[in-house]
Design a protein around this motif. Structure first.
Motif, PDB file in Angstrom:
ATOM      1  N   PHE A 103      36.329  33.620  45.284  1.00 18.38           N
ATOM      2  CA  PHE A 103      37.767  33.382  45.412  1.00 18.38           C
ATOM      3  C   PHE A 103      38.526  33.629  44.108  1.00 18.38           C
ATOM      4  CE2 PHE A 103      36.162  30.027  48.546  1.00 18.38           C
ATOM      5  CZ  PHE A 103      36.237  30.888  49.619  1.00 18.38           C
ATOM      6  N   VAL A 104      37.861  33.386  42.988  1.00 14.75           N
ATOM      7  CA  VAL A 104      38.522  33.645  41.697  1.00 14.75           C
ATOM      8  C   VAL A 104      38.830  35.140  41.606  1.00 14.75           C
ATOM      9  CG1 VAL A 104      38.302  33.509  39.181  1.00 14.75           C
ATOM     10  CG2 VAL A 104      37.329  31.703  40.600  1.00 14.75           C
ATOM     11  N   GLU A 105      37.855  35.936  42.008  1.00 15.11           N
ATOM     12  CA  GLU A 105      38.029  37.382  41.987  1.00 15.11           C
ATOM     13  C   GLU A 105      39.149  37.815  42.948  1.00 15.11           C
ATOM     14  OE1 GLU A 105      37.010  39.439  39.876  1.00 15.11           O
ATOM     15  OE2 GLU A 105      37.658  41.282  40.903  1.00 15.11           O
ATOM     16  N   GLU A 106      39.228  37.164  44.090  1.00 15.13           N
ATOM     17  CA  GLU A 106      40.315  37.485  45.034  1.00 15.13           C
ATOM     18  C   GLU A 106      41.671  37.230  44.374  1.00 15.13           C
ATOM     19  OE1 GLU A 106      37.963  36.398  49.227  1.00 15.13           O
ATOM     20  OE2 GLU A 106      39.410  34.976  48.396  1.00 15.13           O
ATOM     21  N   GLY A 107      41.782  36.105  43.659  1.00 23.49           N
ATOM     22  CA  GLY A 107      43.026  35.779  42.963  1.00 23.49           C
ATOM     23  C   GLY A 107      43.367  36.815  41.906  1.00 23.49           C
ATOM     24  N   ARG A 108      42.341  37.255  41.181  1.00 27.10           N
ATOM     25  CA  ARG A 108      42.559  38.296  40.160  1.00 27.10           C
ATOM     26  C   ARG A 108      43.045  39.587  40.810  1.00 27.10           C
ATOM     27  NH1 ARG A 108      36.896  37.348  38.355  1.00 27.10           N
ATOM     28  NH2 ARG A 108      36.980  35.630  36.856  1.00 27.10           N
ATOM     29  N   MET A 109      42.398  39.964  41.908  1.00 29.11           N
ATOM     30  CA  MET A 109      42.770  41.210  42.586  1.00 29.11           C
ATOM     31  C   MET A 109      44.230  41.173  43.029  1.00 29.11           C
ATOM     32  SD  MET A 109      39.312  41.794  44.819  1.00 29.11           S
ATOM     33  CE  MET A 109      39.715  43.211  45.809  1.00 29.11           C
ATOM     34  N   ALA A 110      44.636  40.025  43.567  1.00 28.78           N
ATOM     35  CA  ALA A 110      46.023  39.879  44.035  1.00 28.78           C
ATOM     36  C   ALA A 110      46.991  40.028  42.862  1.00 28.78           C
ATOM     37  CB  ALA A 110      46.205  38.521  44.717  1.00 28.78           C
ATOM     38  N   ALA A 111      46.694  39.359  41.755  1.00 29.28           N
ATOM     39  CA  ALA A 111      47.606  39.394  40.596  1.00 29.28           C
ATOM     40  C   ALA A 111      47.639  40.778  39.957  1.00 29.28           C
ATOM     41  CB  ALA A 111      47.178  38.347  39.568  1.00 29.28           C
ATOM     42  N   GLU A 112      46.502  41.428  39.885  1.00 32.77           N
ATOM     43  CA  GLU A 112      46.474  42.772  39.295  1.00 32.77           C
ATOM     44  C   GLU A 112      47.297  43.748  40.132  1.00 32.77           C
ATOM     45  OE1 GLU A 112      42.288  43.255  38.849  1.00 32.77           O
ATOM     46  OE2 GLU A 112      42.343  42.442  36.799  1.00 32.77           O
ATOM     47  N   TRP A 113      47.167  43.612  41.435  1.00 28.68           N
ATOM     48  CA  TRP A 113      47.951  44.488  42.318  1.00 28.68           C
ATOM     49  C   TRP A 113      49.443  44.225  42.111  1.00 28.68           C
ATOM     50  CZ3 TRP A 113      51.652  43.875  45.962  1.00 28.68           C
ATOM     51  CH2 TRP A 113      51.979  45.015  46.726  1.00 28.68           C
ATOM     52  N   LEU A 114      49.795  42.938  42.048  1.00 26.84           N
ATOM     53  CA  LEU A 114      51.208  42.555  41.894  1.00 26.84           C
ATOM     54  C   LEU A 114      51.759  43.028  40.549  1.00 26.84           C
ATOM     55  CD1 LEU A 114      53.443  41.085  43.452  1.00 26.84           C
ATOM     56  CD2 LEU A 114      52.749  38.968  42.315  1.00 26.84           C
ATOM     57  N   ALA A 115      50.934  42.977  39.525  1.00 28.59           N
ATOM     58  CA  ALA A 115      51.359  43.431  38.192  1.00 28.59           C
ATOM     59  C   ALA A 115      51.719  44.911  38.244  1.00 28.59           C
ATOM     60  CB  ALA A 115      50.245  43.186  37.172  1.00 28.59           C
ATOM     61  N   LYS A 116      50.898  45.668  38.931  1.00 28.23           N
ATOM     62  CA  LYS A 116      51.171  47.105  39.062  1.00 28.23           C
ATOM     63  C   LYS A 116      52.447  47.344  39.847  1.00 28.23           C
ATOM     64  CE  LYS A 116      46.783  49.352  39.016  1.00 28.23           C
ATOM     65  NZ  LYS A 116      45.758  49.365  40.049  1.00 28.23           N
ATOM     66  N   LYS A 117      52.559  46.638  40.938  1.00 30.24           N
ATOM     67  CA  LYS A 117      53.691  46.828  41.861  1.00 30.24           C
ATOM     68  C   LYS A 117      55.020  46.468  41.202  1.00 30.24           C
ATOM     69  CE  LYS A 117      55.512  47.339  46.017  1.00 30.24           C
ATOM     70  NZ  LYS A 117      55.489  48.651  46.706  1.00 30.24           N
ATOM     71  N   THR A 118      55.029  45.447  40.330  1.00 34.67           N
ATOM     72  CA  THR A 118      56.298  44.939  39.777  1.00 34.67           C
ATOM     73  C   THR A 118      56.479  45.308  38.309  1.00 34.67           C
ATOM     74  OG1 THR A 118      55.253  42.854  39.128  1.00 34.67           O
ATOM     75  CG2 THR A 118      56.235  42.933  41.329  1.00 34.67           C
ATOM     76  N   ASN A 119      55.667  46.226  37.807  1.00 31.34           N
ATOM     77  CA  ASN A 119      55.688  46.533  36.376  1.00 31.34           C
ATOM     78  C   ASN A 119      55.523  45.276  35.536  1.00 31.34           C
ATOM     79  OD1 ASN A 119      55.921  49.334  36.444  1.00 31.34           O
ATOM     80  ND2 ASN A 119      58.107  49.132  36.979  1.00 31.34           N
TER      81      ASN A 119
END
Ligand code: GYE
Length: 325
Positions: free
Chosen positions: A144-160
């Protein structure tokens, strides 16, 4: 010589099989061990999300396929009911227990009872915090920690790497809520312009997700740039709240969640959900394979990990037809 030996052998095996067929001394022969049905107790959290319903179906379906006698207990989200179910499984001397623990703590005593009774406990989908790891056999789950990281990394890319984020947490005290938050915040720590403005539990349900989102909208309105929901059901509730408030989820407000259930794919195809991190609930085959391994005396790792991947709008339409849950 060989022929004589063969005849002797055949004679021998014939004799022994004859013997096996005739119970001696009038006592009833015990059924061969292979014919005894495996009895497994399964304590499930409840039915709060589409993910969980899919998990229940997978485990029940696989038990039926293998001829396992599955004793199923739905705890309606209450740890006390799970402890009660486990106590009753132990009293019934089941061969194994499958437990999806609602929260992480408070399991030591009942797991000790199972251990004392020599009943292996397989944890599924959520982990526990216990003083002694030998109290359970293994945990089959996602990271689940990795899932959280994946979500945040995607969001970082999406929102600059710049966003006011509103977080809908899972059930308070549950492993996925704790760890999905932890992994997400790890990435945020490296991106100072991404901030969680408000964070509250929506208990992994669509209704609560909607309710909490309504309160966020009421107080913060246009300040909301992104929503991170710990599961799809809460995201779907949030999407409804945003739409009812005249906002545009998927466009003005970026929405990302976890699970990758069918309804999430539909929302991505409709352009309302931006991305979802998969968490595989189809545990049935692996759960019963694992029980077989334990019964053969194999030493198992403490954590058997399901691998996950992220899906987004761009590939949703192409993938939706292949989804099994
Ligand atoms: O993500 C959520 C559910 O424990 C992994 O529980 C599971 C979580 C899942 O209700 O939808």
């Amino acid at each position: 010589m060989i022929a004589v030996a063969l005849v002797a052998l055949v004679g021998c095996s014939k004799q022994s099989s004859d013997k096996a067929e005739q119970p001696s001394g009038g006592s009833t022969a015990a059924a061969p061990a292979a014919e005894k049905k495996l009895v497994v107790g399964f304590s499930q959290v409840g039915a709060e999300s589409a993910w969980r319903t899919a998990e229940t179906k997978s485990i029940q379906g696989e038990a039926a396929k293998r001829g396992v006698d599955l004793k199923f207990a739905d705890a309606q989200g209450k740890q006390a009911q799970q402890i009660q179910a486990l106590t009753s499984f132990i009293a019934q001397k089941v061969d194994a227990i499958v437990l999806a623990p609602v929260v992480e703590t408070g399991w030591d005593a009942v797991l000790q009872q199972a251990k004392d009774a020599n009943i292996p406990v397989i944890l599924v989908d959520r982990g526990v915090k216990v003083s002694d790891d030998s109290l359970y056999t293994t945990l089959i789950a996602s990271d689940f920690v990795e899932e959280g990281r994946m979500a945040a990394e995607w969001l970082a890319k999406k929102t600059n790497a710049k966003a006011n984020i509103y977080e809908l947490q899972g059930t308070t005290g549950s492993a996925p809520a704790i760890d999905r938050k932890k992994g997400f915040e790890e990435i945020l720590a490296k991106n100072p312009d991404m901030k969680i403005v408000k964070s509250q539990s929506g208990d992994f349900t669509r209704a609560k997700g909607k309710e909490v989102m309504e309160a966020f909208i009421k107080s913060d309105g246009k300040n909301i740039q992104a929503v991170y929901a710990h599961n799809d059901d809460m995201a779907l509730g949030a999407i409804q709240a945003l739409e009812e408030a005249g906002m545009n989820p998927g466009k003005d407000v970026i929405v990302i969640s976890v699970d990758a259930v069918k309804a999430a794919f539909e929302a991505m195809v409709a352009g309302k959900l931006n991305a979802t991190v998969e968490c595989n609930p189809l545990m049935g085959p692996l759960v019963f394979d694992t029980i077989d391994r334990v019964r053969k005396g194999e030493k198992l790792p403490k954590f058997i990990q399901n691998k996950d991947q992220l899906f987004e709008q761009a590939n949703a339409a192409q993938v939706i037809g292949t989804r099994e849950y």
